[in-house]
Design a protein around this motif. Structure first.
Motif, mmCIF file in Angstrom:
data_model
loop_
_atom_site.group_PDB
_atom_site.id
_atom_site.type_symbol
_atom_site.label_atom_id
_atom_site.label_comp_id
_atom_site.label_asym_id
_atom_site.label_seq_id
_atom_site.Cartn_x
_atom_site.Cartn_y
_atom_site.Cartn_z
ATOM 1 N N ILE A 1 35.169 -8.507 43.570
ATOM 2 C CA ILE A 1 34.871 -7.075 43.458
ATOM 3 C C ILE A 1 36.164 -6.277 43.404
ATOM 4 O O ILE A 1 36.327 -5.363 42.587
ATOM 5 N N ASN A 2 37.108 -6.625 44.275
ATOM 6 C CA ASN A 2 38.379 -5.906 44.300
ATOM 7 C C ASN A 2 39.197 -6.175 43.050
ATOM 8 O O ASN A 2 39.887 -5.285 42.541
ATOM 9 N N THR B 1 30.565 -1.533 49.877
ATOM 10 C CA THR B 1 30.622 -2.541 50.935
ATOM 11 C C THR B 1 32.038 -3.053 51.136
ATOM 12 O O THR B 1 32.506 -3.199 52.271
ATOM 13 N N TYR B 2 32.734 -3.321 50.041
ATOM 14 C CA TYR B 2 34.122 -3.789 50.137
ATOM 15 C C TYR B 2 34.985 -2.746 50.827
ATOM 16 O O TYR B 2 35.802 -3.074 51.700
ATOM 17 N N LYS B 3 34.796 -1.496 50.465
ATOM 18 C CA LYS B 3 35.569 -0.408 51.073
ATOM 19 C C LYS B 3 35.309 -0.331 52.577
ATOM 20 O O LYS B 3 36.250 -0.216 53.377
ATOM 21 N N TRP C 1 29.127 -15.108 46.470
ATOM 22 C CA TRP C 1 30.055 -14.170 47.099
ATOM 23 C C TRP C 1 29.798 -13.983 48.584
ATOM 24 O O TRP C 1 30.679 -13.534 49.308
ATOM 25 N N GLY D 1 28.508 -3.063 45.912
ATOM 26 C CA GLY D 1 29.616 -3.965 46.209
ATOM 27 C C GLY D 1 30.903 -3.213 46.464
ATOM 28 O O GLY D 1 31.662 -3.547 47.389
ATOM 29 N N PHE E 1 36.808 -3.859 54.226
ATOM 30 C CA PHE E 1 38.223 -4.206 54.114
ATOM 31 C C PHE E 1 39.160 -2.999 54.111
ATOM 32 O O PHE E 1 40.261 -3.090 54.660
ATOM 33 N N ILE F 1 37.228 1.318 43.876
ATOM 34 C CA ILE F 1 37.117 1.215 45.332
ATOM 35 C C ILE F 1 37.919 2.316 45.996
ATOM 36 O O ILE F 1 37.461 2.957 46.952
ATOM 37 N N PHE G 1 34.173 -12.886 47.361
ATOM 38 C CA PHE G 1 33.775 -11.474 47.300
ATOM 39 C C PHE G 1 34.954 -10.600 46.891
ATOM 40 O O PHE G 1 34.768 -9.469 46.442
ATOM 41 N N ASN G 2 36.163 -11.157 47.015
ATOM 42 C CA ASN G 2 37.343 -10.422 46.562
ATOM 43 C C ASN G 2 37.312 -10.166 45.059
ATOM 44 O O ASN G 2 38.077 -9.357 44.545
ATOM 45 N N PRO H 1 30.768 -12.038 53.984
ATOM 46 C CA PRO H 1 31.442 -12.217 52.696
ATOM 47 C C PRO H 1 32.214 -13.533 52.659
ATOM 48 O O PRO H 1 32.815 -13.953 53.651
#
Length: 216
Positions: free
Chosen positions: A197-198, A111-113, A180, A108, A116, A205, A194-195, A190
């Protein structure tokens, strides 16, 4: 704790709303199972029930379970969840709630990195995501494998790309269960939630490349 004229806890009056019989049982189950509720798809009536009774339900979960019902906002969207990432885990038994496995958290974070932080906002192919993770961390593949191995305890250092792809896909399936992401075969997208995760892993991240490189 305030009571009404009949001696009932005042915040329990959300139960007399006719919608409570329709929605509360299911939304309570979903929240305790770690699912995030937002104004999306078949979650819409649950979202508006939570929105309508937010103040009373916050007190309900705090009083009976010692856990916080939270609403987090991202621009114009918001989502609800029970916050299990507090010092007090509350009174909800482990068998009735799920937590994010470490290897899924790692996927996660990556993936977020990629989406975004690196600006791949149009990315919606599972196979493309798997390829990007493999290519981005080709230099640090051993470090990624070691980090995943430490997280789940059964990945060997000589595992190949297929094993990494499997972990990625299983993580996405778990994110779908949590509300998410949308996931349909090779397509994923997403959701606002899913934010989360941040919210939980913001520092990791930023530092994930260094963390993976340290396992080389």
């Amino acid at each position: 704790m305030e009571h009404n004229s009949e001696g009932t806890l005042d915040f329990l009056k959300f139960q007399i709303d006719p919608d409570a019989q329709l929605y509360f049982g299911e939304v309570d189950y979903y929240l305790k199972d770690g699912i995030h509720i937002q104004q999306y798809g078949d979650q819409i009536p649950y979202y508006w029930f939570l929105k309508k009774h937010k103040q009373h339900l916050e007190k309900y979960y705090s009083y009976f379970y010692g856990i916080h019902l939270k609403e987090e906002n991202l621009e114009a969207d918001s989502y609800f969840f029970l916050d299990f990432n507090t010092t007090s885990r509350g009174k909800i038994p482990w068998t009735y709630r799920d937590t994010l496995k470490n290897e899924y958290a790692i996927i996660g974070i990556i993936t977020y990195k990629i989406i975004f932080h690196e600006g791949n906002l149009e990315l919606n192919s599972v196979s493309k995501l798997q390829e990007m993770i493999r290519n981005d961390y080709e230099e640090y593949k051993e470090g990624l494998i070691r980090l995943l191995a430490q997280s789940r305890g059964d990945i060997k250092i000589d595992d190949d790309d297929e094993r990494i792809d499997t972990v990625v896909y299983n993580a996405l399936k778990n994110f779908k269960r949590l509300g998410w992401m949308d996931l349909d075969k090779d397509y994923f997208e997403p959701r606002t939630s899913f934010n989360r995760i941040n919210s939980v892993y913001e520092k990791q991240i930023r530092d994930i490349d260094k963390i993976i490189a340290s396992y080389q």
